[in-house]
Design a protein around this motif. Structure first.
Motif, mmCIF file in Angstrom:
data_model
loop_
_atom_site.group_PDB
_atom_site.id
_atom_site.type_symbol
_atom_site.label_atom_id
_atom_site.label_comp_id
_atom_site.label_asym_id
_atom_site.label_seq_id
_atom_site.Cartn_x
_atom_site.Cartn_y
_atom_site.Cartn_z
ATOM 1 N N LYS A 141 64.963 -1.619 -74.852
ATOM 2 C CA LYS A 141 65.549 -0.357 -74.382
ATOM 3 C C LYS A 141 64.480 0.510 -73.727
ATOM 4 O O LYS A 141 63.347 0.594 -74.200
ATOM 5 C CB LYS A 141 66.152 0.422 -75.547
ATOM 6 C CG LYS A 141 67.322 -0.263 -76.167
ATOM 7 C CD LYS A 141 68.441 0.697 -76.305
ATOM 8 C CE LYS A 141 69.616 -0.026 -76.936
ATOM 9 N NZ LYS A 141 70.834 0.566 -76.588
ATOM 10 N N LEU A 142 64.870 1.179 -72.651
ATOM 11 C CA LEU A 142 63.997 2.120 -71.986
ATOM 12 C C LEU A 142 64.069 3.454 -72.716
ATOM 13 O O LEU A 142 65.163 3.955 -73.010
ATOM 14 C CB LEU A 142 64.430 2.306 -70.524
ATOM 15 C CG LEU A 142 63.608 3.290 -69.709
ATOM 16 C CD1 LEU A 142 62.153 2.821 -69.564
ATOM 17 C CD2 LEU A 142 64.240 3.494 -68.333
ATOM 18 N N VAL A 143 62.898 4.024 -73.026
ATOM 19 C CA VAL A 143 62.823 5.321 -73.693
ATOM 20 C C VAL A 143 62.155 6.299 -72.744
ATOM 21 O O VAL A 143 61.016 6.092 -72.324
ATOM 22 C CB VAL A 143 62.022 5.240 -75.012
ATOM 23 C CG1 VAL A 143 61.995 6.603 -75.698
ATOM 24 C CG2 VAL A 143 62.601 4.175 -75.935
ATOM 25 N N ASP B 238 67.601 4.061 -63.023
ATOM 26 C CA ASP B 238 68.483 2.936 -62.707
ATOM 27 C C ASP B 238 69.041 2.278 -63.964
ATOM 28 O O ASP B 238 70.118 1.717 -63.949
ATOM 29 C CB ASP B 238 67.737 1.891 -61.874
ATOM 30 C CG ASP B 238 67.410 2.403 -60.476
ATOM 31 O OD1 ASP B 238 68.154 3.269 -59.974
ATOM 32 O OD2 ASP B 238 66.411 1.943 -59.902
ATOM 33 N N ASP B 239 68.269 2.339 -65.053
ATOM 34 C CA ASP B 239 68.704 1.755 -66.327
ATOM 35 C C ASP B 239 69.736 2.699 -66.945
ATOM 36 O O ASP B 239 69.463 3.859 -67.192
ATOM 37 C CB ASP B 239 67.502 1.609 -67.258
ATOM 38 C CG ASP B 239 67.779 0.726 -68.441
ATOM 39 O OD1 ASP B 239 68.924 0.720 -68.929
ATOM 40 O OD2 ASP B 239 66.847 0.038 -68.894
ATOM 41 N N LYS B 240 70.934 2.193 -67.202
ATOM 42 C CA LYS B 240 72.026 3.057 -67.671
ATOM 43 C C LYS B 240 72.055 3.237 -69.181
ATOM 44 O O LYS B 240 72.733 4.104 -69.691
ATOM 45 C CB LYS B 240 73.393 2.519 -67.197
ATOM 46 C CG LYS B 240 73.509 2.486 -65.687
ATOM 47 C CD LYS B 240 73.260 3.855 -65.097
ATOM 48 C CE LYS B 240 73.286 3.819 -63.580
ATOM 49 N NZ LYS B 240 72.628 4.943 -62.964
ATOM 50 N N ASP B 241 71.310 2.415 -69.926
ATOM 51 C CA ASP B 241 71.311 2.504 -71.380
ATOM 52 C C ASP B 241 69.932 2.952 -71.847
ATOM 53 O O ASP B 241 69.146 2.148 -72.341
ATOM 54 C CB ASP B 241 71.695 1.155 -71.992
ATOM 55 C CG ASP B 241 71.922 1.244 -73.486
ATOM 56 O OD1 ASP B 241 72.225 2.347 -73.992
ATOM 57 O OD2 ASP B 241 71.797 0.209 -74.161
ATOM 58 N N VAL B 242 69.617 4.223 -71.660
ATOM 59 C CA VAL B 242 68.301 4.745 -72.007
ATOM 60 C C VAL B 242 68.365 5.589 -73.275
ATOM 61 O O VAL B 242 69.417 6.128 -73.629
ATOM 62 C CB VAL B 242 67.694 5.584 -70.865
ATOM 63 C CG1 VAL B 242 67.520 4.774 -69.608
ATOM 64 C CG2 VAL B 242 68.518 6.818 -70.588
ATOM 65 N N LEU B 243 67.234 5.684 -73.934
ATOM 66 C CA LEU B 243 67.073 6.577 -75.074
ATOM 67 C C LEU B 243 66.234 7.758 -74.624
ATOM 68 O O LEU B 243 65.296 7.593 -73.830
ATOM 69 C CB LEU B 243 66.384 5.849 -76.229
ATOM 70 C CG LEU B 243 67.103 4.611 -76.767
ATOM 71 C CD1 LEU B 243 66.227 3.915 -77.803
ATOM 72 C CD2 LEU B 243 68.445 4.989 -77.359
ATOM 73 N N PHE C 35 54.094 9.421 -86.844
ATOM 74 C CA PHE C 35 55.099 10.365 -86.384
ATOM 75 C C PHE C 35 56.391 10.199 -87.176
ATOM 76 O O PHE C 35 56.762 9.090 -87.536
ATOM 77 C CB PHE C 35 55.423 10.132 -84.897
ATOM 78 C CG PHE C 35 54.394 10.699 -83.977
ATOM 79 C CD1 PHE C 35 54.548 11.959 -83.423
ATOM 80 C CD2 PHE C 35 53.250 9.983 -83.682
ATOM 81 C CE1 PHE C 35 53.600 12.488 -82.588
ATOM 82 C CE2 PHE C 35 52.288 10.499 -82.840
ATOM 83 C CZ PHE C 35 52.460 11.755 -82.294
ATOM 84 N N LYS C 36 57.053 11.289 -87.440
ATOM 85 C CA LYS C 36 58.407 11.286 -88.010
ATOM 86 C C LYS C 36 59.354 11.340 -86.823
ATOM 87 O O LYS C 36 59.242 12.213 -85.961
ATOM 88 C CB LYS C 36 58.589 12.511 -88.911
ATOM 89 C CG LYS C 36 60.004 12.785 -89.324
ATOM 90 C CD LYS C 36 60.496 11.783 -90.324
ATOM 91 C CE LYS C 36 61.886 12.217 -90.800
ATOM 92 N NZ LYS C 36 62.572 11.227 -91.545
ATOM 93 N N ILE C 37 60.276 10.391 -86.750
ATOM 94 C CA ILE C 37 61.233 10.332 -85.641
ATOM 95 C C ILE C 37 62.644 10.482 -86.187
ATOM 96 O O ILE C 37 63.040 9.760 -87.101
ATOM 97 C CB ILE C 37 61.112 9.007 -84.863
ATOM 98 C CG1 ILE C 37 59.696 8.855 -84.308
ATOM 99 C CG2 ILE C 37 62.150 8.953 -83.736
ATOM 100 C CD1 ILE C 37 59.410 7.487 -83.712
ATOM 101 N N THR C 38 63.382 11.428 -85.633
ATOM 102 C CA THR C 38 64.786 11.605 -85.971
ATOM 103 C C THR C 38 65.597 11.177 -84.751
ATOM 104 O O THR C 38 65.409 11.727 -83.662
ATOM 105 C CB THR C 38 65.109 13.069 -86.338
ATOM 106 O OG1 THR C 38 64.259 13.463 -87.407
ATOM 107 C CG2 THR C 38 66.551 13.232 -86.738
ATOM 108 N N CYS C 39 66.431 10.195 -84.925
ATOM 109 C CA CYS C 39 67.210 9.646 -83.825
ATOM 110 C C CYS C 39 68.326 10.594 -83.405
ATOM 111 O O CYS C 39 68.815 11.395 -84.204
ATOM 112 C CB CYS C 39 67.809 8.302 -84.205
ATOM 113 S SG CYS C 39 66.556 7.046 -84.504
ATOM 114 N N ALA C 40 68.736 10.444 -82.166
ATOM 115 C CA ALA C 40 69.847 11.217 -81.636
ATOM 116 C C ALA C 40 71.148 10.779 -82.287
ATOM 117 O O ALA C 40 71.301 9.614 -82.631
ATOM 118 C CB ALA C 40 69.953 11.038 -80.126
#
Length: 82
Positions: free
Chosen positions: A8-10, A38-43, A75-80
């Motif tokens: 996945k592209l971030v 161009d990538d439609k499924d990005v984070l 890092f602490k990461i909280t997802c969308a």
């Protein structure tokens, strides 16, 4: 900044503080970057300098943006929320 993880592209925006205004600005920038991608499924990920308030973190995550801040040696990461 952008990178790939697990295929996945971030798209990432880094802000020095975690004020509500910085988070709002980062969200706008990420949405702008996403529109030109161009990538439609990005984070989307906002990286801030310190732990944001619960309300400010919720602003990001409830609008498709993850949020990350330094914690210990990583890092602490909280997802969308999707």
């Amino acid at each position: 900044m952008q990178f790939r993880t697990k295929g996945k592209l971030v798209l990432t925006e880094v802000k020095p503080s975690s004020t509500r205004n910085e988070i709002r600005q980062a969200m706008g920038q990420l949405f702008d970057y996403e529109q030109d991608c161009d990538d439609k499924d990005v984070l989307l990920l906002i990286v801030v300098g310190h732990k944001p308030t619960r309300k400010d973190a919720s602003l990001a995550t409830s609008n498709r943006c993850g949020i990350a801040y330094p914690q210990g040696t990583g890092f602490k990461i909280t997802c969308a929320k999707r």
